[in-house]
Write an enzyme that holds these catalytic residues in place. Structure first.
Site, PDB file in Angstrom:
ATOM      1  N   THR A 281       0.780  -1.135   0.003  1.00  0.00           N
ATOM      2  CA  THR A 281      -0.043  -0.042   0.095  1.00  0.00           C
ATOM      3  C   THR A 281       0.855   1.195  -0.060  1.00  0.00           C
ATOM      4  O   THR A 281       1.774   1.257   0.918  1.00  0.00           O
ATOM      5  CB  THR A 281      -1.018   0.108   1.205  1.00  0.00           C
ATOM      6  OG1 THR A 281      -1.890  -1.034   1.199  1.00  0.00           O
ATOM      7  CG2 THR A 281      -1.691   1.271   1.083  1.00  0.00           C
ATOM      8  N   PHE A 283       1.014   5.076   0.674  1.00  0.00           N
ATOM      9  CA  PHE A 283       0.322   6.226   1.467  1.00  0.00           C
ATOM     10  C   PHE A 283       0.797   7.614   1.244  1.00  0.00           C
ATOM     11  O   PHE A 283       2.279   7.725   1.103  1.00  0.00           O
ATOM     12  CB  PHE A 283       0.706   5.969   3.129  1.00  0.00           C
ATOM     13  CG  PHE A 283       0.233   4.674   3.619  1.00  0.00           C
ATOM     14  CD1 PHE A 283      -0.910   4.710   4.250  1.00  0.00           C
ATOM     15  CD2 PHE A 283       0.933   3.461   3.434  1.00  0.00           C
ATOM     16  CE1 PHE A 283      -1.415   3.474   4.757  1.00  0.00           C
ATOM     17  CE2 PHE A 283       0.328   2.344   4.085  1.00  0.00           C
ATOM     18  CZ  PHE A 283      -0.697   2.308   4.460  1.00  0.00           C
TER      19      PHE A 283
END
Length: 376
Positions: A281, A283
């Site tokens: 992921t 960010f």
């Protein structure tokens, strides 16, 4: 029938004439730029361009030639605009007026960073990875609370997930960044190794209900599709671990990080339940301060464009002709504006680069709702 070499010779002569005429036309474009420098008139004049296309094609009866003429002159006018933007770019202070270039972001023991969730959430892991442990970190319940907190000046930085390698873009994050006066100043990636965790002594065959963030459930779809468990969405993966621990129900499990499972005293029933080994992921680090580091390498922008043939292509050619590489593009339908779309684009470069400034000057003038989301 004429000989092929003879035909090609004519084509070569015509092409040479076209090149000479093109150079003459671009000389006129430079004069137009100088005129507009003095008057402050916009380079892009869509009404004038539409009128010109209509005049050039009105007497053409062949449909193909009419469309080809339109395409040719749309490209010529697009090139002319880019040339004019380049001439006037030294006077364009848009970036300098909005953003401050800094050597380093200001981060110290008094820095306050906000994230969504609770300890053990992947957002917190990204926060610690980027800022370290020696800052004041605090959490809020929802993603939107992160941007609200930043906008109100209650935190120096905020952390939000923007995209995942297996589940794609995290819904709504771009819109939140647009809705508030904040910008992206950094990014961090975290490898998300999801585990299935439950109370100590729980049996995987007796699990009936599993909790996780919607993205966590999506990333583990193949694993979950093999079971008949009820899938319950919660605000983030760490909250799912805390809920299972608090409920003290042996039939409940959480999909979360190994760190969250350990924090809340859960037993790991199965590791690596996400279906892609590379589950990472990305960010974004956001700030109220409009800053960018001298070594920033990625620029993120947004704009809207009408649903017209070639509109997006013409916009993106500003990158192509300035040798700027695009590394990401997302599109979203605009609420209440039928057939209009919002675009979010990342390109490689720094706001101090002339090529980036030239590209953005053209795109800014030829689109609606233009915004530089950040340089990081």
């Amino acid at each position: 029938m004429r000989d092929l070499m003879e035909i090609r010779q004519d084509i070569d002569e015509i092409d040479q004439q076209l090149v000479s005429l093109f150079e003459k036309r671009m000389g006129c474009s430079a004069e137009v730029a100088e005129y507009k420098r003095g008057t402050g008139k916009a380079i892009y004049d869509p009404v004038r361009e539409k009128e010109k296309i209509a005049t050039l094609t009105k007497n053409q009866t062949d449909h193909f030639m009419s469309k080809a003429t339109e395409e040719l002159f749309l490209q010529l006018m697009s090139i002319s605009r880019r040339y004019q933007y380049g001439i006037l770019s030294q006077e364009d202070q848009y970036v300098q007026e909005l953003f401050e270039e800094v050597d380093e972001l200001e981060i110290n023991e008094n820095t306050k960073v906000v994230y969504q969730g609770i300890p053990g959430a992947y957002q917190e892991q990204a926060l610690v990875k980027y800022f370290g442990e020696n800052i004041h970190k605090f959490s809020v319940p929802e993603f939107k609370d992160v941007v609200k907190t930043l906008d109100q000046g209650k935190a120096d930085y905020g952390v939000l997930p923007i995209e995942n390698t297996s589940a794609g873009t995290v819904s709504g994050i771009y819109d939140m960044i647009l809705d508030y006066d904040i910008c992206v100043v950094g990014e961090e990636t975290v490898e998300c190794h999801h585990v299935l965790a439950a109370l100590p002594g729980a049996d995987i065959d007796h699990i009936k209900k599993v909790y996780s963030h919607p993205q966590g459930l999506l990333q583990c779809r193949k694993f979950l599709d093999q079971r008949t468990w009820d899938q319950v969405k919660v605000a983030n993966t760490a909250i799912s671990a805390k809920k299972v621990a608090d409920d003290k129900d042996m039939t409940k499990a959480a999909i979360c990080s190994e760190r969250a499972a350990q924090l809340y005293g859960l037993e790991i029933l199965q590791r690596e339940v996400n279906y892609e080994g590379n589950n990472t992921t990305r960010f974004v680090i956001m700030s109220k301060k409009k800053q960018y580091r001298k070594d920033a390498k990625k620029v993120s922008i947004s704009f809207s464009a009408p649903h017209e043939s070639g509109s997006l292509y013409n916009i993106l050619t500003h990158f192509m002709f300035n040798d700027v590489s695009m590394c990401n593009i997302e599109s979203r339908p605009l609420p209440g504006r039928q057939w209009e779309y919002g675009f979010y684009i990342d390109v490689i470069g720094n706001l101090d680069d002339p090529a980036i400034q030239n590209s953005l000057a053209g795109i800014r003038e030829e689109t609606k709702d233009f915004k530089i989301l950040g340089n990081f």
